[in-house]
Design a protein around this motif. Structure first.
Motif, mmCIF file in Angstrom:
data_model
loop_
_atom_site.group_PDB
_atom_site.id
_atom_site.type_symbol
_atom_site.label_atom_id
_atom_site.label_comp_id
_atom_site.label_asym_id
_atom_site.label_seq_id
_atom_site.Cartn_x
_atom_site.Cartn_y
_atom_site.Cartn_z
ATOM 1 N N MET A 57 12.124 18.341 -18.990
ATOM 2 C CA MET A 57 11.019 19.431 -18.943
ATOM 3 C C MET A 57 11.451 20.471 -20.249
ATOM 4 N N ASN A 58 10.340 20.626 -20.858
ATOM 5 C CA ASN A 58 10.667 21.582 -21.979
ATOM 6 C C ASN A 58 9.887 22.924 -21.854
ATOM 7 N N THR A 59 10.036 23.869 -22.564
ATOM 8 C CA THR A 59 9.780 25.424 -22.294
ATOM 9 C C THR A 59 8.010 25.071 -22.167
ATOM 10 N N ASP A 60 7.342 24.324 -22.613
ATOM 11 C CA ASP A 60 5.874 24.024 -22.718
ATOM 12 C C ASP A 60 5.453 23.625 -21.191
ATOM 13 N N ASP A 61 6.222 22.609 -20.958
ATOM 14 C CA ASP A 61 6.102 22.054 -19.518
ATOM 15 C C ASP A 61 6.283 23.023 -18.388
ATOM 16 N N LEU A 62 7.369 23.662 -18.509
ATOM 17 C CA LEU A 62 7.633 24.836 -17.662
ATOM 18 C C LEU A 62 6.588 25.926 -17.507
ATOM 19 N N ASP A 63 5.962 26.500 -18.816
ATOM 20 C CA ASP A 63 4.971 27.190 -19.026
ATOM 21 C C ASP A 63 3.701 26.929 -18.040
ATOM 22 N N GLU A 64 3.364 25.436 -18.390
ATOM 23 C CA GLU A 64 2.088 24.890 -17.715
ATOM 24 C C GLU A 64 2.374 24.685 -16.284
ATOM 25 N N TYR A 65 3.513 24.421 -15.746
ATOM 26 C CA TYR A 65 3.763 24.298 -14.391
ATOM 27 C C TYR A 65 3.795 25.539 -13.437
ATOM 28 N N ILE A 66 4.200 26.736 -14.412
ATOM 29 C CA ILE A 66 4.033 27.846 -13.514
ATOM 30 C C ILE A 66 2.921 28.226 -13.467
ATOM 31 N N LYS A 67 2.046 28.358 -14.557
ATOM 32 C CA LYS A 67 0.628 28.818 -14.751
ATOM 33 C C LYS A 67 -0.152 28.043 -13.702
ATOM 34 N N GLU A 68 0.039 26.743 -13.552
ATOM 35 C CA GLU A 68 -0.665 25.692 -12.581
ATOM 36 C C GLU A 68 -0.372 26.167 -11.010
ATOM 37 N N ASN A 69 0.953 26.455 -10.570
ATOM 38 C CA ASN A 69 1.470 26.347 -9.228
ATOM 39 C C ASN A 69 1.718 27.941 -8.736
ATOM 40 N N SER A 70 1.742 28.901 -9.833
ATOM 41 C CA SER A 70 1.928 30.211 -9.446
ATOM 42 C C SER A 70 1.191 31.295 -9.955
ATOM 43 N N LYS A 71 1.051 32.644 -9.397
ATOM 44 C CA LYS A 71 0.109 33.783 -9.722
ATOM 45 C C LYS A 71 1.142 34.528 -10.805
ATOM 46 N N ALA A 72 2.359 33.980 -10.958
ATOM 47 C CA ALA A 72 3.310 34.759 -11.915
ATOM 48 C C ALA A 72 2.672 35.312 -13.236
ATOM 49 N N TYR A 73 2.227 34.539 -13.926
ATOM 50 C CA TYR A 73 1.374 34.443 -15.180
ATOM 51 C C TYR A 73 0.420 35.394 -15.168
ATOM 52 N N ASP A 74 -0.457 35.387 -14.128
ATOM 53 C CA ASP A 74 -1.524 36.303 -14.006
ATOM 54 C C ASP A 74 -1.182 37.829 -13.737
ATOM 55 N N ILE A 75 -0.190 37.878 -12.971
ATOM 56 C CA ILE A 75 0.252 39.019 -12.347
ATOM 57 C C ILE A 75 1.073 39.678 -13.701
ATOM 58 N N PHE A 76 1.813 38.894 -14.468
ATOM 59 C CA PHE A 76 2.549 39.386 -15.586
ATOM 60 C C PHE A 76 1.654 40.004 -16.798
ATOM 61 N N ILE A 77 0.789 38.947 -17.075
ATOM 62 C CA ILE A 77 -0.058 39.049 -18.187
ATOM 63 C C ILE A 77 -1.124 40.296 -18.235
ATOM 64 N N GLU A 78 -1.458 40.707 -17.050
ATOM 65 C CA GLU A 78 -2.360 41.757 -16.640
ATOM 66 C C GLU A 78 -1.430 43.003 -17.089
ATOM 67 N N LYS A 79 -0.212 43.067 -16.497
ATOM 68 C CA LYS A 79 0.697 44.147 -17.082
ATOM 69 C C LYS A 79 1.019 44.208 -18.279
ATOM 70 N N ALA A 80 1.205 43.173 -18.903
ATOM 71 C CA ALA A 80 1.726 43.151 -20.368
ATOM 72 C C ALA A 80 0.322 43.684 -21.323
ATOM 73 N N ARG A 81 -0.769 43.317 -21.060
ATOM 74 C CA ARG A 81 -1.976 43.558 -21.639
ATOM 75 C C ARG A 81 -2.231 45.223 -21.588
ATOM 76 N N ILE A 82 -1.943 45.887 -20.392
ATOM 77 C CA ILE A 82 -1.961 47.214 -20.119
ATOM 78 C C ILE A 82 -0.953 47.841 -21.072
ATOM 79 N N ASN A 83 0.140 47.323 -20.731
ATOM 80 C CA ASN A 83 1.178 48.077 -21.492
ATOM 81 C C ASN A 83 1.119 47.896 -23.101
ATOM 82 N N GLN A 84 0.545 46.867 -23.600
ATOM 83 C CA GLN A 84 0.088 46.656 -25.106
ATOM 84 C C GLN A 84 -1.078 47.751 -25.465
ATOM 85 N N ARG A 85 -1.806 47.931 -24.742
ATOM 86 C CA ARG A 85 -2.965 48.654 -24.932
ATOM 87 C C ARG A 85 -2.426 50.065 -25.005
#
Length: 104
Positions: free
Chosen positions: A1-29
């Motif tokens: 497994m490489n980083t892209d595979d891990l990223d894809e696996y997490i995005k497909e099987n978990s809500k972690a990305y959705d939770i994090f990216i919303e917080k990151a967007r708010i933080n960056q704004r």
């Protein structure tokens, strides 16, 4: 497994990305709003910064998993089994839910 595979696996099987990216967007704004008007990022740049934050998390997680002796030179199926056996997706989701980016 490489980083892209891990990223894809997490995005497909978990809500972690959705939770994090919303917080990151708010933080960056919020960070962007404090910049001088002529130094503010475009919306696209703000999104790129949030995505980079996620990529850094994936790289860090991959590094930790890759150093696990059980996963050295193993195929993706071993990685998935390890992730499932150790409830890493649930832990990651919980970590992302508890994360406060304003503390940084």
């Amino acid at each position: 497994m490489n980083t892209d595979d891990l990223d894809e696996y997490i995005k497909e099987n978990s809500k972690a990305y959705d939770i994090f990216i919303e917080k990151a967007r708010i933080n960056q704004r919020e960070k962007n709003a404090t910049r001088a008007l002529n130094k503010r990022y475009t919306n696209e740049r703000v999104e790129e910064e949030a995505q980079q934050m996620w990529r850094n998390i994936i790289k860090h997680l991959y590094g930790k998993l890759h150093s696990e002796p059980k996963l050295k030179d193993k195929s993706t199926i071993y990685w998935v089994d390890f992730i499932l056996e150790n409830d890493l997706l649930e832990s990651l989701e919980n970590s992302m839910s508890d994360l406060d980016l304003d503390e940084n």
